[in-house]
Design a protein around this motif. Sequence first.
Motif, short mmCIF file in Angstrom:
data_model
loop_
_atom_site.label_atom_id
_atom_site.label_comp_id
_atom_site.label_asym_id
_atom_site.label_seq_id
_atom_site.Cartn_x
_atom_site.Cartn_y
_atom_site.Cartn_z
N LEU A 38 56.44 36.17 -36.99
CA LEU A 38 57.20 34.94 -36.75
C LEU A 38 58.68 35.14 -37.02
N LEU A 39 59.01 35.92 -38.04
CA LEU A 39 60.42 36.21 -38.30
C LEU A 39 61.04 36.94 -37.12
N GLY A 40 60.30 37.86 -36.55
CA GLY A 40 60.80 38.57 -35.36
C GLY A 40 60.92 37.65 -34.16
N LEU A 41 59.97 36.72 -34.02
CA LEU A 41 60.01 35.77 -32.91
C LEU A 41 61.30 34.95 -32.94
N TYR A 42 61.73 34.58 -34.16
CA TYR A 42 62.93 33.76 -34.29
C TYR A 42 64.19 34.58 -34.61
N PHE A 68 57.00 22.51 -39.33
CA PHE A 68 55.71 23.17 -39.18
C PHE A 68 55.86 24.67 -39.42
N TYR A 69 56.85 25.28 -38.77
CA TYR A 69 57.02 26.72 -38.89
C TYR A 69 57.65 27.11 -40.23
N ARG A 70 58.44 26.23 -40.83
CA ARG A 70 58.97 26.55 -42.16
C ARG A 70 57.82 26.66 -43.16
N ASP A 75 65.07 25.16 -27.29
CA ASP A 75 64.26 24.71 -28.43
C ASP A 75 64.12 25.80 -29.50
N ARG A 76 63.92 27.04 -29.06
CA ARG A 76 63.74 28.13 -30.01
C ARG A 76 65.02 28.37 -30.82
N LEU A 77 66.17 28.27 -30.16
CA LEU A 77 67.44 28.46 -30.85
C LEU A 77 67.67 27.35 -31.88
N ILE A 78 67.34 26.12 -31.51
CA ILE A 78 67.53 25.00 -32.43
C ILE A 78 66.63 25.17 -33.65
N VAL A 79 65.34 25.48 -33.42
CA VAL A 79 64.41 25.64 -34.53
C VAL A 79 64.86 26.78 -35.44
#
Length: 722
Positions: free
Chosen positions: A177-181, A158-160, A96-100
Motif C-alpha cells: 500500500l505504501l508503494g501504491l501511494y 479507511f486506508y490510514r 483521487d489517488r493523489l488527494i488520498v
Amino acid sequence: MNRSAYRTTALALRALSGFLHPNINIHQSGNIPAENPIIFAVNHFTRAETLLLPYLLDKLTSRPIWSLASHDLFKGGFGTFLEKLGALSTKSPDRDRLIVKSLLTNEACWVIFPEGRMVKNKKIYDVVNEKGQFIIASSAGKHPPHTGAATLALRTEFYRQRLFQMAEIYPHEAERLLGLYQIESMENVTGQPTCLVPVNITYYPIRARENIISHLARGMFDNLSARAIEELKAEGTMLLKGADIDIRFGEPIRIDQYLKPDVIQEDIRLKAKIDFNDSISAKKMLRTTAVHVMERYMSAIYNNTTVNHDHIFASLLKQIPEHQISEADFRCRAYLAASRFAALKTNIPRHTCLTQSQTHLLTDDRHSQFKNFITVAESTGVVTRENGTITKHERFFDMPDFHNARVENPVAVIANEVEPLADFQGIILEILDQSFDAVRNVVAGNLIKKADFDFEKDYATFYIAGESRKKNVGRPFFLRSPANQTGVVLIHGYTAAPLEIRTLARHLNDQGYTVYAPRLKGHGTAPEDLASRRYEDWIESVDEGYAIVRNKCERVVAGGFSMGAGLALELATRVDGLAGVFAVAPPLRLQEFASRFVPMVNMWNNVMKRISAGKHQRPFVRSRPENPHINYIRNPIAGVYELDRLMEKTVSGLSNITIPTLILQSQADPTVNPGGSRKIFEKIPAKNKEYLLINYDRHGIINGDGSPRVYRAIDDFINSLE
C-alpha cells in the motif's frame, strides 16, 4: 504546490488592491484544526474563489493548500499557473489517488467545491413533499451536491487505519500500500485523522453592472463569450465596489468516527490484497455514509450564510401574497424581520449591518440599504414603484439562463441563497401573515419597551447616589389620545430629561394629541453617561421616538426645546413623513463665551487620557441650571462639543426643510443667542414658516410664568396643519 506561485498570487492581489476593494472578513478560524489533514468543503459562487480562497487559507494556516478546479480552467498559460499554484483538474486521471496520498501524509490540505461548479443562481434548495432537500440547479440541470469530498475523506481514513493495522498484522500488505501511494515509509503517514471543515462564503451586496474590468476586457479581447461578460460584470462589480466577503468556518467533522461499524472494521483488518478501486464488503455502507456526511457539511455550509438586509428584502418580496405593497408597509415589515432575527436564539450568523439599530428602516434609510436594493429590483424589472406603492412582477419568478442570473435577476438569486434557513424563513412568513395595522402596533410597542429597557439599564449602570435624579425624571413617556390622528414627538433639552417637557406634553395631550417624549441617550442618569455619548446617539433616540409616533398616528409633528428643538429640526432635514416642526429656543451657538474653548478642552482631555494623566483632565464644569431638580449640575465638556457638532450638522441641512415650521425664542435668553435662532429661521426655505420672539428673560420658556403663551402658539401651529 509551488510557493513561488503563491508569492506571485500575493503580488498580483496587492497590485490589484489599488482599485479592487473587497472587504474580506474571516470568522471562526479557530475551527480550523492545527495539525489534522483537512478538506475544506466550500460553496462556490465566483471564479475568484479558485484563486482567492487557497491564498487566504495559506496565509491563515501556513500550510500548503491545494484545490480541485474545473477542467475548463486548465487551458493555456492560466492552466499552467493553476497547476503551479496547487490546483488539480477535476478530470485528472490520478485525482483521487493523489488527494488520498497527500491527506495520508498530511503534506497538503484541500479545497473542494461540493456543489460541483459555480452556482450562479444560488438555487440549492428544493421542497419535495413538504420536506426540504439540497438540490443544485445549474447549467447541467438539477442534481444533489457531490459526495466526492466525503468519499475522499472516508477513503483516506479507511486506508490510514488499514495501513496501521497491516503494519502490525500483515507487513507485506502495508509495504504494498505504501508503494501504491508512493509513500516512503510508515513514518510519513500521520496518525491524525482527516477532518472536513465546512466553509461558507457570502457576498454583500450582490450587484452586477458594467465596470472598468468589463470595459477593459472588451477593449483587449475580441469576441468575448456572453458567459465571460456576465462573470466580468458580476464579479468585477463586487470586487470594485467594495462588497463584503464574509468567510465562515464551521465546526470540523472528524471522519474517523464514521468508520466504527463492524463491517467497515472487518474490511480494514482483512488479511488480503485490497487495491484502490477494489470492491469490498463495506462499499455499500461507505456510500451511504458518504451521503450522510455530505448532507452534514452542506447543511453546515448553508447554515453559515451571513444574513444581510438584501436577504430580508428579497425574501419579503418573494413571499408577499399580493402583487402590491406600500413602501411604508414593506419597510415596517423589514424592520420587524431584522429585529426579530437579531433577537432569535440561532446559530445563523448576521452581517454587521444587522447587529446595529434598525430604526433607519423606519425613518430616513440613511445607510441606503433599502434604496440600493429597491433600485436594483427596479432596474432589473422585478418591481415598479409609483406613489409609494411597490408592485411585484412575474419576472421575479422567471429565472433567466443560468449564466445570466446574477445580471438579469440578482434579487431572485439573493432570495434563493437563504431558502435553506428554516428559522429565518419562519420569521418572514410569520410577519407577512400579520396585517399592516398589527405590524405597526408591534413595532411601536417594541420600540417603547426598548426605550424603557435602555433607560433602566443606563440608570443602573451610571447611577450616582445623591446626584442621580429619581427615575420618573429621566424615564421616557407615552401619552395616548383616543383619536390617534395627530401625534407629537416632543424632545427635551441638553443635560435635561423628559420631565422637562412633561407639562407641555400633558397640555398637548389634553388638546387631543398623542405625545411621545423620548429620553436622549446620556440623559436622565448621570453626567458620566452623557460624557460617553455622541450626537448620533441623540439622533437615534429621536428616530426611535418618531418611529413610535409614526406607527401610532396618521400625522406626525416634531417639536422640542433647546437642544431638543435642534434635534426636531435635524429630523425634519431627513425624514419625509413629518407634517410640521416647531422649535423652542433652538441653539445655533451657545451664548457663553467660554463655549468657544470647548473643542480645545475636549482635545486636551483626549490627549491626557491617552497618556494616562487623568489628574490633568477637565472633563466636567459646574453649571447653574434653571431646573436643578431635572438638569445635571455637572456639564461634561465632551457633551458640549457634541452639541456643537449636532448644530453644525443641523444647520447644513436646513435647506431641506420645506414643511410648515414654527420657531419660538425668548428675546433675552441667557443661554441661546436669539440672533442664532433667527439665522436658523432665515435658512429654512419653507413657505409656511413663522418666527415668534417673546419678551422673556430666561431660557426655559416652556415652564413657569408665561409658558401658556408659548403653549397657545404651539396649539395654533398644530391646528393649522390639520
